[in-house]
Design a protein around this motif. Sequence first.
Motif, PDB file in Angstrom:
ATOM      1  N   GLN A   1      -2.824  -7.494  -4.149  1.00  0.00           N
ATOM      2  CA  GLN A   1      -2.815  -7.444  -2.892  1.00  0.00           C
ATOM      3  C   GLN A   1      -4.155  -6.494  -2.341  1.00  0.00           C
ATOM      4  O   GLN A   1      -4.513  -6.610  -1.638  1.00  0.00           O
ATOM      5  CB  GLN A   1      -1.523  -6.563  -2.678  1.00  0.00           C
TER       6      GLN A   1
ATOM      7  N   SER B   1       7.142  -7.686  -4.069  1.00  0.00           N
ATOM      8  CA  SER B   1       6.008  -7.360  -4.939  1.00  0.00           C
ATOM      9  C   SER B   1       6.351  -6.862  -6.301  1.00  0.00           C
ATOM     10  O   SER B   1       5.809  -7.268  -7.271  1.00  0.00           O
ATOM     11  CB  SER B   1       5.322  -6.364  -4.178  1.00  0.00           C
TER      12      SER B   1
ATOM     13  N   THR C   1       2.145 -10.309   1.486  1.00  0.00           N
ATOM     14  CA  THR C   1       3.000  -9.298   2.327  1.00  0.00           C
ATOM     15  C   THR C   1       2.222  -8.343   3.223  1.00  0.00           C
ATOM     16  O   THR C   1       2.079  -8.844   4.392  1.00  0.00           O
ATOM     17  CB  THR C   1       4.203  -8.493   1.656  1.00  0.00           C
ATOM     18  N   ASP C   2       2.017  -7.130   2.790  1.00  0.00           N
ATOM     19  CA  ASP C   2       1.498  -6.057   3.652  1.00  0.00           C
ATOM     20  C   ASP C   2      -0.004  -6.083   3.755  1.00  0.00           C
ATOM     21  O   ASP C   2      -0.483  -4.985   4.040  1.00  0.00           O
ATOM     22  CB  ASP C   2       2.140  -4.879   3.298  1.00  0.00           C
TER      23      ASP C   2
END
Length: 252
Positions: free
Chosen positions: A90, A46, A172-173
Amino acid sequence: MSNGALLRCCGLSAAVEEKQILHEIDFEVPQGEVHVLMGPNGAGKSTLGHVLMGDPVYDITAGSIEFDGADITELTPDKRSLAGMFLSFQAPVEIPGVPLRSFLRAMVEGRGEKMKNKEFRKQTKALAETLDMDPAYLDRELGVGFSGGEKKKVEMLQLLMLKPKLAILDETDSGLDVDALSVVSRGMELYREQCDGTLLIITHNTRILEHLNVDRVHVMVAGRMVAYGTASLIEEIDAQGFERYEAAVAID
Ligand code: ADP
Ligand code: MG
């Protein structure tokens, strides 16, 4: 390295609050290709996305970033965006009081594009429909009370309206649910088909890649690029994880 790269990093190192996070990153993404960046949590994926986009939180301590033939290392995020770079957030923004349509309009105009209101309405409505999004959402306040999947739809709508030369998608998360996953997957396909887009996808979730032809996979561990390969590397990492790469970095 070839000369035709759309994005190229040379010896790129970056720090936050004097802590060195990225170490001499060399990699490139040729125009029109789909690249995937993988790595364990905390590897710096990131961070790399943010550094590429010019997030002022990070200091570039060495190296350079070239985009579309120009050195953009010193450019501000808005200049990079104007040059054709896009980074998905994100945690997408919520702007109470601002309808999604006005936000998209401001974004397109910020690009210096002139578009008649009627044409703009037509395009946003058609895109919303292709993304299985109720066009009524265009009149709702940006992000307010949107589900994870709906936020992703907004993001894909932005991507398809802006038609950037390079889209960096960091998934990603964020714990995408099934709905959000299929939206992102569809958005990426449309971006490829309609815009001949170039993608750098940061993901753990290999299902999201099923409908794409991945040209290259880069593996990052502890702020370093440690391996690259073709799409078959994804299956290998799915089966074996990052242990052998982590072990190699630890020995150094
Ligand atoms: P990844 O996306 O691969 O999981 P990150 O880029 O989020 O990894 O983080 C890499 C490392 O950099 C981690 O140790 C993280 O704590 C640190 N880091 C990233 N951004 C910041 C920040 N703004 N402030 C402090 N540390 C940060
Ligand atoms: Mg991350």
